[in-house]
Design a protein around this motif. Structure first.
Motif, PDB file in Angstrom:
ATOM      1  N   SER A  60       6.632   7.858  -1.643  1.00  0.00           N
ATOM      2  CA  SER A  60       5.315   7.585  -2.325  1.00  0.00           C
ATOM      3  C   SER A  60       6.002   7.576  -3.797  1.00  0.00           C
ATOM      4  O   SER A  60       6.365   8.108  -4.600  1.00  0.00           O
ATOM      5  N   PRO A  61       5.250   6.279  -4.267  1.00  0.00           N
ATOM      6  CA  PRO A  61       5.566   6.069  -5.563  1.00  0.00           C
ATOM      7  C   PRO A  61       4.744   6.734  -6.764  1.00  0.00           C
ATOM      8  O   PRO A  61       3.588   7.141  -6.430  1.00  0.00           O
ATOM      9  N   GLU A  62       4.921   6.771  -8.120  1.00  0.00           N
ATOM     10  CA  GLU A  62       4.154   7.208  -8.936  1.00  0.00           C
ATOM     11  C   GLU A  62       3.255   5.924  -9.600  1.00  0.00           C
ATOM     12  O   GLU A  62       2.185   6.219  -9.848  1.00  0.00           O
ATOM     13  N   SER A  63       4.047   4.847  -9.519  1.00  0.00           N
ATOM     14  CA  SER A  63       3.358   3.491  -9.829  1.00  0.00           C
ATOM     15  C   SER A  63       3.931   2.448  -9.438  1.00  0.00           C
ATOM     16  O   SER A  63       5.062   2.557  -9.118  1.00  0.00           O
ATOM     17  N   MET A  64       3.175   1.229  -9.265  1.00  0.00           N
ATOM     18  CA  MET A  64       3.676   0.068  -8.803  1.00  0.00           C
ATOM     19  C   MET A  64       3.240  -1.147  -9.389  1.00  0.00           C
ATOM     20  O   MET A  64       1.953  -1.169  -9.811  1.00  0.00           O
ATOM     21  N   VAL A  65       4.069  -2.395  -9.815  1.00  0.00           N
ATOM     22  CA  VAL A  65       3.449  -3.435 -10.527  1.00  0.00           C
ATOM     23  C   VAL A  65       4.500  -4.518  -9.967  1.00  0.00           C
ATOM     24  O   VAL A  65       5.495  -4.420  -8.968  1.00  0.00           O
ATOM     25  N   ILE A  88       0.841  -1.119   0.074  1.00  0.00           N
ATOM     26  CA  ILE A  88      -0.153  -0.049  -0.039  1.00  0.00           C
ATOM     27  C   ILE A  88       0.788   1.103  -0.080  1.00  0.00           C
ATOM     28  O   ILE A  88       1.761   1.426   0.841  1.00  0.00           O
ATOM     29  N   ASP A  89       0.463   2.239  -0.892  1.00  0.00           N
ATOM     30  CA  ASP A  89       1.201   3.673  -0.888  1.00  0.00           C
ATOM     31  C   ASP A  89       0.100   4.309  -0.139  1.00  0.00           C
ATOM     32  O   ASP A  89      -0.884   4.821  -0.270  1.00  0.00           O
ATOM     33  N   PHE A  90       0.870   4.947   1.073  1.00  0.00           N
ATOM     34  CA  PHE A  90      -0.057   5.661   2.010  1.00  0.00           C
ATOM     35  C   PHE A  90       0.053   7.015   1.666  1.00  0.00           C
ATOM     36  O   PHE A  90      -0.155   7.924   2.418  1.00  0.00           O
ATOM     37  N   GLY A  91       0.989   7.548   0.506  1.00  0.00           N
ATOM     38  CA  GLY A  91       1.156   8.821   0.208  1.00  0.00           C
ATOM     39  C   GLY A  91       2.533   9.411   0.635  1.00  0.00           C
ATOM     40  O   GLY A  91       3.321   8.683   1.358  1.00  0.00           O
ATOM     41  N   GLU A  92       2.535  10.593   0.426  1.00  0.00           N
ATOM     42  CA  GLU A  92       3.778  11.346   0.945  1.00  0.00           C
ATOM     43  C   GLU A  92       4.014  11.408   2.376  1.00  0.00           C
ATOM     44  O   GLU A  92       5.473  11.258   2.863  1.00  0.00           O
ATOM     45  N   THR A  93       3.165  11.243   3.191  1.00  0.00           N
ATOM     46  CA  THR A  93       3.321  11.183   4.693  1.00  0.00           C
ATOM     47  C   THR A  93       3.987   9.978   5.116  1.00  0.00           C
ATOM     48  O   THR A  93       5.030   9.749   5.874  1.00  0.00           O
ATOM     49  N   TYR A  94       3.532   8.735   4.549  1.00  0.00           N
ATOM     50  CA  TYR A  94       3.968   7.583   5.147  1.00  0.00           C
ATOM     51  C   TYR A  94       4.842   6.735   4.025  1.00  0.00           C
ATOM     52  O   TYR A  94       5.515   5.492   4.428  1.00  0.00           O
ATOM     53  N   GLY A  95       4.507   6.935   3.087  1.00  0.00           N
ATOM     54  CA  GLY A  95       5.351   6.320   2.132  1.00  0.00           C
ATOM     55  C   GLY A  95       4.647   4.573   1.699  1.00  0.00           C
ATOM     56  O   GLY A  95       3.462   4.607   1.893  1.00  0.00           O
ATOM     57  N   ILE A  96       5.349   3.806   1.592  1.00  0.00           N
ATOM     58  CA  ILE A  96       5.129   2.334   0.966  1.00  0.00           C
ATOM     59  C   ILE A  96       5.115   1.421   2.307  1.00  0.00           C
ATOM     60  O   ILE A  96       6.169   1.395   2.859  1.00  0.00           O
TER      61      ILE A  96
END
Length: 644
Positions: free
Chosen positions: A122-127, A98-106
C-alpha cells in the motif's frame, strides 16, 4: 539551476524494491461484488467525451461509478484508501488505480473490464503523468521511507526514481514538449526538485512548500507550477519554467486548477480569413465572457502578448460580442499572418484566438523579379519571373502593349510587380499590328519555350493589356483556352481597352473566364469610347464580369517604372493584384477588398456616356474600321444596348 549532489547521489545508492509485484494477478481475491461488465464511456451528443464519476461510499457500500452521467454501476464492494485515474495503455480509456490498503495493495481496473494487481504494498501517495511522452501514463508511487519513490513505466516495468520519500508530488508538462515532469517536495532539508524529461534532476526551489498544483494558467502550452509557501511567502507561480511570479501574499487552505469559465465553448471568429489592408477587422465571440474588462487585440502571428505588439484592439462585452469592430489596419501594413486574441480581466492571458491573413494587394510580393533578357527583347517578347520561385504550377500572366508609340518596356513596372507575387510574366511587343494573331503567335512561342525550360503547366492564366492590347487580350485568351490552358483559373483584364480585334459575337459569347474592365477618368472615360467596353461586357455572357474605374484622366496611367508605381499608383496595383489573386485562388476576396468608389455597374457607365471621344466607337479616327473586314468583325461597338 543548481543541482544537489547529495540528492542526486541518493538515486544511485537506493535500495532495490523487493519483488512483491504480481503483474498478471486477477481480482478473484478481492471478491468483487458485481461481476457483470461495466459499459465504457461514450461520447456526448456534441462529440465531447463524458467523464465518468468514481465514488467511494465507504465500508458500507464500497466503490461505485456514475457512468455516462446516467447509470450507477458498482465497481467494488471494498472501500479504497485512495484512488487515481490514468490511461496506462494509451487506448483512450482511463484505468482506475486503487489502493485497497495493506491487505490487498494496489490494483488497476483495466479497460473497464479486468482487475490487475500492480503491487502488494500500500502506498503513501500516488500521482500519474506521461513522463516519457509516448501516450501511456506512468504511475509515480511513494512507498514510504523504506522503499521511497518508484514508477510503473509503460504499464510494464517498475523503475526506482529516488530513495527518499517525499512530502508531496505533482506532475505537469512544464516545458511544453509533451513529456510530463514530476515536481517533488522532499521536505525542509532538500525542498523542491523536478524530474525533467525523465532524465535529469533539477532543483526548483530551496524552500519546502505547504502545497503545490500545476496548470497552464497563461495558455502558453506549458504547465505552470503554483506553490503555496506558507504565511511568510504566500503563493508563487513558476511561469513557463522560466520565472517566479507572486500571485498572492496570503497562504491557502487548498488549491486546484481548472477552466471554470467554460473555455471549451469559448471561440472567436473573424469576418474574413483574408483581410485587405483597408478593411475593418470585425470579430464574433461565442461562449461565456468573464464580464470584467474583457478585450480583443490584433497581433502578428507568433508575437508575444505584450502590449507593444498590439496592432488594434477593443473592449468586448455581451452587448458587443457580435460583429465587434476593431481599429482599421494601417494602409501600408505588410501582407502576412495575424491573430485576433481574446483576453479576460484586462490581462494578457489568451482565452481564445483565431488566425487570419492580410493580403496587401498593392504591395510587392515576396519574390525578387528577374528580367529575361536583361536588355532588349527575345523574339519580340520579354519575361519577368520570380527569382528562386519558378514552379511548374505557377500562374502565368501575359501582357499586351498598347498601340501607336507604346513599347512593352513602358509597362515594366506592372510586369515586375506581378512577378514579385510569384507569377511567370511574359510581355508581347505586338502593338504595331491590329491583327491579334500577331501577338498571339509571339506569346505562343514564348509559352512553348517556358514550358520546355521550366515544365510550366499554364493551368492558371491571366491575359491583360492596355488600350489596343486590352482589346486583343480577348482573342489571345480564347486561343489559349482552346489549347487547354487556364483550366484551373483564368482572367482577361482590359485596361482602358480598345476593340477586340478578330473576336466575333459568337466567340465572345462562348468565352468562359473572368473578365474585368478598368476604365480611366471614372465613369466619363478617357479618349477611348466606353461603348467599346460596354459592348464587350454585354457580349461576354458566359464569363464572370466586373467593371472598375480609376479617377485619373490619363489613358497611359498604367505605364511607369516599378518604383513609380509603388510611389504614386498604388490604386491600379491594388486592382490588378486583387483581380489576379481572385482568378488564381478561386475566391472573390480580392474584389471585395476594392473600394466601392472604384466599382461601377453597366448602367452607371452607360448613363454617363458622352459624344466627344477622340477614339470613337466606330474606329474611324485611327482607321481601325478599315481593318475590321480584314481581321473579322461583326460587332457594332457603338450599340452596346443591342447586346443586352
Amino acid at each position: 539551476m543548481k543541482r544537489n549532489k547529495m540528492l542526486t547521489s541518493l538515486i544511485t545508492t537506493a535500495l532495490l524494491l523487493p519483488l512483491l509485484i504480481n503483474h498478471a494477478a486477477t481480482a478473484h481475491s478481492l471478491n468483487r461484488f458485481n461481476d457483470s461488465s461495466v459499459e465504457e464511456s461514450k461520447a456526448s451528443d456534441n462529440g465531447a467525451v463524458k467523464n465518468d464519476l468514481i465514488i467511494d461510499f465507504g465500508d458500507t457500500y464500497g466503490l461505485w461509478l456514475k457512468m455516462n452521467n446516467s447509470n450507477w454501476v458498482q465497481l467494488h464492494n471494498l472501500s479504497a484508501d485512495s484512488m487515481i485515474t490514468a490511461n496506462l495503455d494509451g487506448n483512450d480509456q482511463d484505468e482506475i488505480i486503487i489502493d485497497f490498503g495493506e491487505t490487498y495493495g494496489i490494483w488497476a481496473w483495466m479497460n473497464n473490464s479486468d482487475w490487475v494487481q500492480l503491487h502488494s504494498l500500500s502506498p503513501e501517495s500516488m500521482v500519474t503523468g506521461d513522463i516519457d511522452g509516448n501516450g501511456e501514463d506512468e504511475i509515480i508511487i511513494d512507498f514510504g521511507t523504506q522503499y521511497a519513490i518508484w514508477v510503473w513505466m509503460n504499464n510494464s516495468d517498475w523503475v526506482q526514481l529516488h530513495s527518499l520519500s517525499p512530502e508531496s508530488m505533482v506532475t505537469g508538462d512544464i516545458d511544453g514538449n509533451g513529456e510530463d515532469e514530476i515536481i517533488i517536495d522532499f521536505g525542509t532539508q532538500y525542498a523542491i526538485w523536478v524530474w525533467m524529461n525523465n532524465s535529469d534532476w533539477v532543483q526548483l526551489h530551496s524552500l519546502s512548500p505547504e502545497s503545490m498544483v500545476t496548470g497552464d494558467i497563461d495558455s502558453s502550452g506549458q504547465d505552470d507550477v503554483i506553490i503555496d509557501f506558507g504565511e511568510s511567502n504566500g503563493i508563487l507561480a513558476r511561469m513557463n519554467n522560466d520565472s517566479w511570479v507572486k500571485l498572492h501574499s496570503s497562504s491557502a487552505e487548498g488549491m486546484v486548477t481548472g477552466s471554470v469559465h467554460n473555455a471549451d465553448n469559448l471561440s472567436i471568429a473573424i469576418n474574413n480569413d483574408d483581410v485587405s489592408p483597408n478593411e475593418e477587422v470585425r470579430v464574433n465571440v461565442t461562449g461565456e465572457l468573464s464580464g470584467n474588462q474583457d478585450w480583443v487585440g490584433i497581433y502578428p502571428a507568433g508575437a508575444s502578448n505584450s502590449w507593444n505588439n498590439v496592432i488594434a484592439w477593443n473592449w468586448i462585452s455581451d452587448a458587443t460580442r457580435s460583429n465587434l469592430g476593431l481599429s482599421k489596419i494601417l494602409k501600408d501594413m505588410p501582407a502576412g499572418e495575424y491573430e485576433a486574441r481574446l483576453f479576460f480581466n484586462n490581462s494578457y492571458e489568451v482565452e481564445a484566438s483565431v488566425s487570419f491573413s492580410v493580403k496587401n494587394y498593392s504591395s510587392l510580393g515576396p519574390y525578387t523579379p528577374i528580367r529575361y533578357p536583361e536588355i532588349g527583347l527575345h523574339d519580340n517578347y520579354v519575361v519577368y519571373y520570380p527569382e528562386e520561385g519558378i514552379t511548374s504550377d505557377m500562374p502565368v500572366v501575359l501582357f499586351l502593349e498598347g498601340g501607336g508609340n507604346s513599347e512593352i518596356d513602358d509597362y515594366r513596372g506592372i510586369m515586375k510587380f506581378m512577378a514579385s507575387k510569384g507569377y511567370f510574366v511574359i510581355g508581347s511587343e505586338g502593338g504595331q499590328d491590329y491583327n491579334s494573331n500577331y501577338s498571339k503567335d509571339i506569346l505562343d512561342g514564348a509559352i512553348n519555350t517556358a514550358r520546355d525550360a521550366h515544365g510550366l503547366t499554364v493551368a492558371k492564366l491571366a491575359v491583360m493589356g492596355h488600350s489596343q492590347g486590352g482589346g486583343q487580350a480577348f482573342y489571345v485568351m480564347k486561343s489559349f483556352l482552346d489549347q487547354g490552358y487556364g483550366n484551373a483559373g483564368s482572367l482577361v483584364l482590359s485596361i482602358d481597352g480598345w476593340f477586340a480585334f478578330d473576336m466575333l459575337q459568337a466567340s465572345m459569347g462562348t468565352l468562359n473566364t473572368k473578365v474585368s474592365f478598368i476604365q480611366m477618368n471614372g465613369l466619363q472615360g478617357t479618349g477611348t469610347d466606353p461603348r467599346i467596353h460596354l459592348s464587350l461586357y454585354n457580349l461576354a455572357d458566359n464569363s464572370s464580369k466586373s467593371f472598375l474605374t480609376l479617377p485619373q484622366d490619363e489613358h497611359g496611367y498604367v505605364k511607369d517604372s516599378l518604383q513609380g508605381m509603388l510611389d504614386n499608383k498604388r490604386d491600379i496595383l491594388h486592382l490588378v493584384g486583387a483581380l489576379t489573386d481572385d482568378a488564381f485562388s478561386g475566391s472573390n476576396e480580392g474584389y471585395n477588398s476594392i473600394p466601392n468608389e472604384n466599382k461601377a455597374t453597366y448602367d452607371e457607365v452607360y448613363n454617363a456616356l458622352d459624344d466627344d471621344y477622340s477614339y470613337d466607337c466606330a474606329g474611324e479616327t485611327a482607321g481601325a474600321n478599315d481593318y475590321f473586314p480584314v481581321y473579322g468583325n461583326n460587332i457594332n461597338y457603338c450599340t452596346p444596348e443591342a447586346y443586352q
